[in-house]
Design a protein around this motif. Structure first.
Motif, short mmCIF file in Angstrom:
data_model
loop_
_atom_site.label_atom_id
_atom_site.label_comp_id
_atom_site.label_asym_id
_atom_site.label_seq_id
_atom_site.Cartn_x
_atom_site.Cartn_y
_atom_site.Cartn_z
N PRO A 119 -24.70 -24.67 112.26
CA PRO A 119 -25.66 -23.86 111.53
C PRO A 119 -25.80 -22.42 112.02
N VAL A 120 -25.08 -22.01 113.04
CA VAL A 120 -25.27 -20.66 113.55
C VAL A 120 -24.59 -19.67 112.62
N PRO A 121 -25.32 -18.80 111.94
CA PRO A 121 -24.70 -17.88 110.98
C PRO A 121 -24.25 -16.60 111.67
N GLU A 122 -22.98 -16.48 111.93
CA GLU A 122 -22.49 -15.29 112.61
C GLU A 122 -21.27 -14.76 111.87
N GLY A 123 -21.36 -13.54 111.41
CA GLY A 123 -20.26 -12.95 110.66
C GLY A 123 -20.61 -12.80 109.19
N LEU A 124 -19.61 -12.42 108.42
CA LEU A 124 -19.77 -12.14 106.99
C LEU A 124 -18.99 -13.16 106.17
N ARG A 125 -19.60 -13.61 105.09
CA ARG A 125 -18.92 -14.51 104.17
C ARG A 125 -19.33 -14.13 102.75
N THR A 126 -18.37 -13.84 101.90
CA THR A 126 -18.65 -13.48 100.51
C THR A 126 -17.70 -14.25 99.59
N ARG A 127 -18.18 -14.51 98.41
CA ARG A 127 -17.37 -15.20 97.41
C ARG A 127 -17.72 -14.66 96.03
N VAL A 128 -16.71 -14.40 95.22
CA VAL A 128 -16.90 -14.00 93.83
C VAL A 128 -16.05 -14.92 92.98
N ARG A 129 -16.67 -15.55 91.99
CA ARG A 129 -15.95 -16.51 91.16
C ARG A 129 -16.26 -16.23 89.69
N LEU A 130 -15.21 -16.13 88.90
CA LEU A 130 -15.35 -15.97 87.46
C LEU A 130 -14.73 -17.19 86.80
N THR A 131 -15.51 -17.89 86.00
CA THR A 131 -15.01 -19.06 85.29
C THR A 131 -15.25 -18.88 83.80
N GLY A 132 -14.46 -19.56 83.02
CA GLY A 132 -14.62 -19.46 81.58
C GLY A 132 -13.61 -20.34 80.88
#
Length: 751
Positions: free
Chosen positions: A571-584
């Motif tokens: 559970p230790v949140p350290e750093g960067l995490r990003t997500r981009v999702r396009l569905t269709g």
């Protein structure tokens, strides 16, 4: 310049030979051996020279690293970043997940490799993969510079191991530094013993836990012995694995207290009764205790041994040895131990090639990325001088897994109930990188099965050095959602799909994926009193919530980009995490004579955008914080998408599988601030979340009208990390129509 420095160091060493030599003997003791770092800190601080160093087990680890040039500053950095703890527990960072495992993203709570009637069984309680990797990081430069002669290290070194076949102690003064220390720390049952020729090497503490005699024979005139072994725990205290391991160690290991050994000139006894054999997370406490004990002994040692070291020259030699591998050309790459993988496949997996210039501290992690391929169980890495003496030979030895794998996992929570899965893989089909996988799901929320052919492509393409994988999946799944509608407890959605997915790992942190699928679906329309108020007179509505009346099919696409720079596990949140999702995709509901919420179900094109980002870190050893931002938007009118596209994996921060009013969501932004605190209990974290969801939803009574929605909430949860996944219990209060509270419980990793 380099030659001048070497000459000055050699001249200083020759001058130093005119005085007596001080030898440092370090005992074994598991996690208590970290106290040796504190003793070294005290000695450096007061310029006490160390001419010879030797150790057993944990003493060999710390002593060998220091002798090979690892500075006290590096040790402190390892302690701050929990590198020793992570190495002993063999924990991988999330970004080290293999491309093969990223396809399914299934958490394996058990894993079994086999090949027909042959099974791969563990030979020890703990894996040494993480520790071997850390030792290579700390020892490989010194091992290369010394060229197999431990007297040529920054400090001459001796490692103590035990040969069980000959039943005697064995002192190692040459060879591979990594293998020597691995032999010295192979405590029976805990770590796998080392077989070599006709010998079987285990922890040297069985016969000699404090190598005073070996240090004396190496030429030491004045010996400082440091003992971190403690008396065995009382019988009433034998209630867990660490206490039992400490008890066994005290039974089998040779005594190393001041009354049991002789030949020393100064004795430092460090009593650490609160640190067990495997308590590596208490490194700060152990190092501080060693430092304090070292300071207490300094005055007596300086009185009896009135000589001082030259710290500038010592640190210069450390720095030269630590950097001796950099800027050397890799003239040859040797691979051994491989049978399932060809040498060419292994070489193409490597991010470096023959002729490249090595940057050791950057490239070593890339070399160990081979472990992300599940064909490989363990590996060892070493660097040897080539014939010219200017370049180097990279030597990689692999221990492969067997061809077939059986994995499984489970999770339970209040809204999803109990869910399990089992997966069978037959890998290396036709001696290619292709493998097939069959997965069976059973549970209250998710039931079904899928068959897939995957090529995670163990081969790296030259373009951008990326890995590229392809996967073809045929599956059928049934989901049961908590609909939150009066009169209906759940809503079932069944999907039969054929999916093709491509996944590219451009770097350890940057991932791109795309998929296309055809799905046939059926679902149960929610009904009950709540909906009947708005659906009077609609033909067929009286059967809603009772029978599967919705069927259809749709083609679906998905494009996704993931950046994961996190370096620690949940559970230790350290750093960067990003997500981009396009569905269709294009939907054909086959329900043209049916109307839901005043909207005809017809052929439509839908698109949906989901994006999130989270960043966090530890502010102190016990306190951390993270901030998350999530965007969900349906690009078009409500109810255009098939039912599963409306389902969000959480409402608020509860991670519930829910439809409810979310079914009519048009857009929503959610902000979560997560504060974490460790109360001092191992693996226990307390979370305090503040979240707010702002968006627009269509009105139930008038589907053409958007109405704003602003929900705020707070959540308090307790999380305890277990081998089968996190155990959570929490409370959440959400401001919807007044503050409503609810509790939840969950254990296991979700899938």
């Amino acid at each position: 310049m380099r030659a001048v420095i070497i000459f000055l160091i050699s001249l200083t060493l020759l001058v130093g030979q005119e005085r007596p030599k001080l030898g440092l003997a370090l005992s074994g003791g598991g996690a208590r051996g970290l106290a040796h770092i504190g003793v070294l800190m005290a000695f450096e601080e007061h310029h006490i020279p160390i001419d010879i160093i030797g150790g057993t087990s944990a003493g060999a680890i710390i002593g060998g690293l220091y002798a090979a040039g690892v500075s006290l500053e590096e040790f402190e950095e390892w302690e701050v970043n929990d590198l020793l703890e992570r190495a002993m527990e063999n924990r991988l960072n999330p970004y080290e997940t293999s491309l093969e495992k990223r396809f399914q993203n299934l958490p394996s709570q058990f894993e079994l490799y086999f090949n027909r009637d042959r099974f791969q069984r563990p030979t020890a309680l703990m894996s040494d993969v993480g520790l071997s990797r850390l030792l290579t990081y700390g020892l490989a430069p010194g091992n290369f510079a010394a060229n197999g002669d431990f007297d040529q290290l920054v400090i001459p070194f001796r490692a103590i191991t035990a040969d069980l076949v000959k039943q005697k102690v064995h002192v190692i003064d040459s060879g591979s530094l990594m293998e020597s220390i691995r032999k010295s720390m192979a405590f029976p049952i805990i770590f796998e013993p080392i077989k070599e020729d006709s010998a079987l090497y285990v922890d040297g503490g069985i016969y000699d836990n404090l190598p005073i005699d070996a240090i004396r024979e190496a030429g030491a005139d004045y010996i400082v012995a440091v003992n971190v072994a403690t008396p065995a725990p009382q019988f009433s205290e034998l209630n867990d694995l660490p206490s039992l391991a400490a008890y066994y160690m005290n039974i089998f290991a040779a005594r190393s207290d001041s009354a049991s050994v002789s030949g020393w000139d100064a004795f430092i006894d460090i009593n650490l009764p609160n640190i067990n054999l495997l308590d590596f997370y208490k490194s700060a406490e152990a190092i501080q205790a060693g430092y304090e004990a070292g300071l207490q002994a300094v005055e007596e040692i300086k009185r009896e041994f009135p000589y001082e070291s030259n710290p500038d020259l010592f640190h210069l030699k450390q720095e030269m040895m630590r950097n001796c591998l950099d800027d050397r050309v890799i003239s040859e790459i040797r691979v051994s131990g491989n049978t399932l993988l060809t040498r060419e496949q292994v070489l193409r997996m490597l991010p470096i090639d023959r002729g490249d210039t090595l940057r050791f501290f950057q490239d070593l992690d890339a070399i160990y990325s081979l472990l992300t391929n599940s064909f490989i169980n363990t590996m060892s890495v070493s660097f040897l001088p080539d014939e010219t003496g200017e370049g180097l030979i990279l030597q990689i030895h692999l221990v492969e897994n067997l061809k077939m794998r059986l994995t499984g996992g489970f999770y339970f929570d209040r809204s999803a109930g109990m869910n399990i899965y089992a997966s069978f893989e037959n890998r290396r089909i036709f001696r290619s990188a292709i493998y097939n996988q069959a997965i069976l799901y059973l549970g209250n929320f998710h039931s079904g099965m899928s068959l897939s052919l995957s090529n995670p492509n163990m081969l790296r393409y030259e373009l951008l050095k990326q890995q590229l994988g392809m996967q073809l999946v045929l599956g059928t799944h049934s989901y049961e959602y908590d609909s939150q509608f009066d009169g209906v407890n759940f809503l079932t959605h069944t999907v039969t799909e054929l999916r093709l997915r491509a996944l590219s790992l451009l770097s350890t942190a940057f991932q791109l994926s795309a998929s296309a699928s055809y799905r046939d679906f059926g679902y149960q329309i929610p009904g009950g009193v709540y909906f009947n108020d708005y659906q009077m007179g609609i033909p067929g509505w009286e059967q809603a919530g009772q029978t599967v009346i919705g069927r259809g099919s749709y083609g679906r696409y998905s494009l996704e980009m993931l950046i994961d720079e996190s370096r620690t596990e949940f559970p230790v949140p350290e750093g960067l995490r990003t997500r981009v999702r396009l569905t269709g995709g294009i939907t054909r509901p086959n329900l043209r004579n049916f109307q839901l919420l005043h909207t005809p179900l017809r052929d439509v094109i839908f698109h949906r955008l989901d994006a999130y980002g989270t960043v966090g870190g530890m502010l102190t050893n016990r306190f951390g914080a993270a901030f998350s931002l999530e965007l969900n938007r349906m690009l078009g009118d409500a109810l255009q998408a098939p039912l599963p596209e409306w389902v969000q994996p959480w409402e608020g921060a509860l991670q519930k599988y829910s439809l409810g009013k979310t079914m009519l969501m048009h857009d929503q932004i959610t902000m979560i601030t997560d504060l974490l605190y460790n109360p001092g209990i191992r693996n226990l974290w307390i979370h305090l979340n503040f979240f707010q969801a702002i968006g627009n939803h269509f009105n139930f009574s008038d589907i053409t009208t958007l109405q704003p929605r602003d929900n705020v909430g707070i959540e308090l949860s307790f999380e305890y990390d277990t081998p089968i996944g996190p155990l959570l219990y929490g409370f959440s209060w959400v401001e919807k129509s007044g503050w409503t509270g609810q509790s939840y419980a969950r254990i296991g990793w979700k899938f």
